[in-house]
Design an enzyme around this catalytic site. Structure first.
Site, PDB file in Angstrom:
ATOM      1  N   GLN A 101     -33.110   1.230  33.335  1.00 30.03           N
ATOM      2  CA  GLN A 101     -31.889   0.709  32.925  1.00 30.03           C
ATOM      3  C   GLN A 101     -31.425  -0.131  33.944  1.00 30.03           C
ATOM      4  OE1 GLN A 101     -32.047   4.652  32.597  1.00 30.03           O
ATOM      5  NE2 GLN A 101     -33.025   3.531  30.756  1.00 30.03           N
ATOM      6  N   ASP A 150     -32.688  -4.243  31.270  1.00 32.15           N
ATOM      7  CA  ASP A 150     -33.493  -5.177  30.677  1.00 32.15           C
ATOM      8  C   ASP A 150     -33.581  -6.572  31.609  1.00 32.15           C
ATOM      9  OD1 ASP A 150     -33.722  -3.629  28.382  1.00 32.15           O
ATOM     10  OD2 ASP A 150     -32.111  -4.475  27.358  1.00 32.15           O
ATOM     11  N   LYS A 173     -37.726  -5.634  34.528  1.00 31.22           N
ATOM     12  CA  LYS A 173     -38.389  -4.841  35.712  1.00 31.22           C
ATOM     13  C   LYS A 173     -39.658  -4.661  35.536  1.00 31.22           C
ATOM     14  CE  LYS A 173     -35.398  -1.833  34.564  1.00 31.22           C
ATOM     15  NZ  LYS A 173     -34.363  -2.969  33.811  1.00 31.22           N
ATOM     16  N   GLY A 188     -37.005   0.426  28.096  1.00 25.30           N
ATOM     17  CA  GLY A 188     -38.319  -0.423  27.409  1.00 25.30           C
ATOM     18  C   GLY A 188     -38.669  -1.512  28.331  1.00 25.30           C
ATOM     19  N   HIS A 189     -39.951  -1.544  28.986  1.00 24.16           N
ATOM     20  CA  HIS A 189     -40.166  -2.215  29.884  1.00 24.16           C
ATOM     21  C   HIS A 189     -41.300  -3.229  29.387  1.00 24.16           C
ATOM     22  CE1 HIS A 189     -38.370   0.265  33.333  1.00 24.16           C
ATOM     23  NE2 HIS A 189     -37.502  -0.144  32.430  1.00 24.16           N
TER      24      HIS A 189
HETATM   25  P1  GDP Z   1     -36.983  -4.379  31.436  1.00 30.56           P
HETATM   26  O1  GDP Z   1     -36.375  -3.350  30.768  1.00 30.56           O
HETATM   27  O2  GDP Z   1     -36.092  -4.767  32.728  1.00 30.56           O
HETATM   28  O3  GDP Z   1     -38.243  -4.498  31.824  1.00 30.56           O
HETATM   29  O4  GDP Z   1     -36.846  -5.934  30.686  1.00 30.56           O
HETATM   30  P2  GDP Z   1     -37.534  -5.840  29.041  1.00 30.56           P
HETATM   31  O5  GDP Z   1     -38.713  -5.805  28.941  1.00 30.56           O
HETATM   32  O6  GDP Z   1     -36.396  -4.865  28.332  1.00 30.56           O
HETATM   33  O7  GDP Z   1     -36.672  -7.223  28.765  1.00 30.56           O
HETATM   34  C1  GDP Z   1     -37.025  -8.272  29.428  1.00 30.56           C
HETATM   35  C2  GDP Z   1     -37.511  -9.425  28.432  1.00 30.56           C
HETATM   36  O8  GDP Z   1     -37.872 -10.520  28.967  1.00 30.56           O
HETATM   37  C3  GDP Z   1     -38.722  -9.174  27.892  1.00 30.56           C
HETATM   38  O9  GDP Z   1     -39.395  -9.484  26.646  1.00 30.56           O
HETATM   39  C4  GDP Z   1     -39.974  -9.805  28.882  1.00 30.56           C
HETATM   40  O10 GDP Z   1     -41.247 -10.290  28.368  1.00 30.56           O
HETATM   41  C5  GDP Z   1     -39.056 -11.174  28.850  1.00 30.56           C
HETATM   42  N1  GDP Z   1     -39.155 -11.880  30.369  1.00 30.56           N
HETATM   43  C6  GDP Z   1     -39.402 -11.342  31.403  1.00 30.56           C
HETATM   44  N2  GDP Z   1     -39.293 -12.257  32.323  1.00 30.56           N
HETATM   45  C7  GDP Z   1     -38.932 -13.348  31.734  1.00 30.56           C
HETATM   46  C8  GDP Z   1     -38.917 -14.810  32.254  1.00 30.56           C
HETATM   47  O11 GDP Z   1     -38.897 -15.209  33.467  1.00 30.56           O
HETATM   48  N3  GDP Z   1     -38.740 -15.667  31.080  1.00 30.56           N
HETATM   49  C9  GDP Z   1     -38.430 -15.309  29.755  1.00 30.56           C
HETATM   50  N4  GDP Z   1     -38.427 -16.404  28.951  1.00 30.56           N
HETATM   51  N5  GDP Z   1     -38.624 -14.121  29.369  1.00 30.56           N
HETATM   52  C10 GDP Z   1     -39.021 -13.196  30.447  1.00 30.56           C
HETATM   53  P1  IMO Z   2     -34.153  -0.479  30.550  1.00 32.62           P
HETATM   54  O1  IMO Z   2     -35.036   0.285  31.380  1.00 32.62           O
HETATM   55  C1  IMO Z   2     -30.599  -1.642  28.451  1.00 32.62           C
HETATM   56  C2  IMO Z   2     -27.921   1.361  27.279  1.00 32.62           C
HETATM   57  C3  IMO Z   2     -27.899   1.635  25.917  1.00 32.62           C
HETATM   58  C4  IMO Z   2     -26.450   2.024  25.694  1.00 32.62           C
HETATM   59  C5  IMO Z   2     -26.203   3.130  26.886  1.00 32.62           C
HETATM   60  C6  IMO Z   2     -26.478   4.322  27.060  1.00 32.62           C
HETATM   61  O2  IMO Z   2     -35.352  -1.276  29.107  1.00 32.62           O
HETATM   62  O3  IMO Z   2     -33.608  -1.551  31.250  1.00 32.62           O
HETATM   63  P2  IMO Z   2     -28.666   5.857  26.272  1.00 32.62           P
HETATM   64  O4  IMO Z   2     -29.560   5.814  25.350  1.00 32.62           O
HETATM   65  O5  IMO Z   2     -28.863   6.040  27.743  1.00 32.62           O
HETATM   66  O6  IMO Z   2     -27.715   7.073  25.957  1.00 32.62           O
HETATM   67  O7  IMO Z   2     -27.626   4.607  26.249  1.00 32.62           O
HETATM   68  O8  IMO Z   2     -27.269   2.379  27.967  1.00 32.62           O
HETATM   69  N1  IMO Z   2     -29.364   1.472  27.747  1.00 32.62           N
HETATM   70  C7  IMO Z   2     -30.133   0.325  28.062  1.00 32.62           C
HETATM   71  N2  IMO Z   2     -29.692  -1.119  28.080  1.00 32.62           N
HETATM   72  N3  IMO Z   2     -31.615  -1.350  28.795  1.00 32.62           N
HETATM   73  C8  IMO Z   2     -32.093  -0.031  28.979  1.00 32.62           C
HETATM   74  O9  IMO Z   2     -33.273   0.490  29.785  1.00 32.62           O
HETATM   75  C9  IMO Z   2     -31.383   0.933  28.501  1.00 32.62           C
HETATM   76  N4  IMO Z   2     -31.175   2.187  28.473  1.00 32.62           N
HETATM   77  C10 IMO Z   2     -30.115   2.519  27.886  1.00 32.62           C
HETATM   78  O10 IMO Z   2     -27.873   0.479  25.121  1.00 32.62           O
HETATM   79  O11 IMO Z   2     -25.385   0.877  26.029  1.00 32.62           O
HETATM   80 MG    MG Z   3     -35.728  -2.909  28.809  1.00 35.59          MG
END
Ligand code: GDP
Ligand code: IMO
Ligand code: MG
Length: 429
Positions: A230, A13, A16, A40-41
């Protein structure tokens, strides 16, 4: 040409999806190499927000091809929902998407197994997303899995049913009432029906032998970016085992998850938040249990993109960041969510751990049972909104200090600073 890589250096999270989307116009192909719908991107632009689970984050650029590599595991049900939701928003998914025949499938019964295994762990729960990740990768390595290529075989249903029966037997030994477990709010039978019909959507997407495809494209001079899922600290080998996911999330995973040789890896871009978050169980040395932690969660909207769970929040952890830089061979850093620190008068950073009374930079073998006390350095915050800045140079001086401090500690340049979720809130230095 070589494959550039963008991956997470923390516990996932990091942002990416946003940065891959921003970089996509520079690339011909964006490729996912591991993980599955546990990812979840999030991508935001023009006032719209999308969350991708299986499809690479280059899908919004009509001139970029998106590849789901052999190292990814695919749930046809989740995949179909993702395709439909993108198509409803006018995104041309099918034209720009290719899937490796060697990618493995997540079956409905993998999700049952994930649920019964997790329930049996009691207080030692991983905090899995319950998307069937562990059981599907287990079948891959134990050589029982079904692959995307199998859905085109006339024997598919026979193989599917045989594997399902094996899973039922295992599930029963953990949980006699395993058939009562709901999946995505549906009974097993209802979910299975939806899953089987969703296989048609998967059938309709172009399949490739992706190792040949990608190597040929590189030979032709095409630019490829591999998109991690991840984060490094969730890597099956180097993360805080057993509180990890079931794939190699690091650069090495690009080679096995796409079929490219190590000599074909180019630039490695490592992405981290200006602080830390973790969702699910497991060690987190800099975790905050106070108002500062709540402030990070609220300001950063730190709730899971896949499960909606609140994310645990804490200060930046330099020993873990250095570990991740080493494991991945990171050449460039991207720092996300600087804006979330806007209201902090003082920002803390763990520059070392204290373990058994000694200072160290080393992430210990047993991350779960070793007490790592963070040794903090304090940095004066910028205490102002970043919203008005139009370039990196216009950002407050104390934020520049923070960036310089992290560069010095990690000996790695920070090339991008993100100050908001939108595409436009991204400053390239
Ligand atoms: P990923 O899994 O690495 O793609 O990241 P996620 O989408 O799960 O979580 C990142 C969250 O931060 C999302 O809700 C994005 O919209 C938000 N986000 C990304 N960059 C920024 C930033 O620079 N500032 C803020 N406030 N939110 C951001
Ligand atoms: P993105 O790509 C954050 C965490 C879960 C749990 C552990 C194992 O959005 O960064 P699993 O479902 O693989 O059996 O879970 O890894 N986890 C993540 N945490 N971002 C993710 O993906 C994750 N994918 C799995 O919360 O702790
Ligand atoms: Mg994510």
């Amino acid at each position: 040409m070589k494959v550039d890589v963008l991956l997470g250096l923390q516990w996932g999270d990091e942002g990416k999806g946003k940065v891959v989307d921003v970089l996509t116009p520079q690339y011909d192909i964006i490729a996912r190499f591991q993980g599955g719908p546990n990812a979840g991107h999030t991508i935001e632009f023009d006032g719209k927000k999308f969350v991708l689970h299986t499809i690479p984050s280059g899908i919004f650029n009509p001139s970029t091809t998106n590849l789901i590599g052999n190292g990814v595991i695919i749930d046809p049900f989740v995949f179909e929902k993702e395709v439909e939701s993108l198509e409803t928003s006018g995104v041309q998914v099918r034209k720009n998407l290719l899937i490796s025949r060697k990618a493995h499938l997540i079956l409905p019964s993998h999700r049952l197994l994930d649920a019964v295994y997790e329930a049996s762990r009691g207080t030692l729960k991983i905090g899995s997303t319950l998307k069937g990740i562990g059981p599907a990768y287990t079948d891959k390595t134990s050589r029982n899995g079904l692959r995307v290529g199998d859905i085109e075989s006339p024997l598919f249903l026979e193989k599917y049913n045989a594997l399902k029966q094996q899973h039922f037997a295992m599930a029963k030994s953990y949980h006699p009432d395993y058939m009562d477990i709901m999946i995505e709010g549906l009974s097993f039978d209802a979910y299975e029906n939806r899953w089987l019909s969703a296989c048609d959507t998967l059938r309709s997407i172009e399949k490739v032998n992706s190792e040949y495809y990608i190597n040929k494209q590189l030979d032709l001079g095409k630019k490829v970016l591999a998109e991690g899922a991840q984060g490094t600290m969730l890597d099956i080998d180097f993360g805080s085992y057993p509180f990890v996911t079931s794939s190699n999330t690091i650069t090495a995973g690009v080679c096995s998850g796409l079929g490219v040789a190590p000599s074909r890896i180019g630039k490695v871009i490592g992405i981290f938040k200006a602080y830390c978050t973790r969702v699910g169980s497991g060690p987190f040395p800099t975790e905050l249990f106070d108002l500062s932690g709540d402030q990070l969660r609220e300001t950063g909207h730190e709730f899971g993109s896949t499960t909606g769970r609140p994310r645990r929040c804490g200060w930046l952890d330099i020993p873990a960041l250095k570990y991740a830089i080493m494991l991945n061979g990171v050449n460039e850093l991207v720092m996300m969510k600087a804006d979330v620190l806007d209201a902090f008068e003082t920002i803390k950073v763990a520059s070392q751990y204290e373990i058994d009374g000694k200072s160290t930079n080393v992430v210990p073998y047993d991350q779960v049972n070793t007490l790592c006390i963070p040794v903090y350095k304090e940095i004066t915050g910028w205490n102002t909104s970043l919203e008005v800045a139009a370039s990196y140079e216009e950002l407050p001086e104390n934020l520049h200090h923070y960036v310089n401090f992290i560069e010095k500690e990690t000996q790695t340049p920070i090339k991008v600073v993100s100050v908001g979720p939108d595409r436009l809130q991204t400053f390239i230095r």
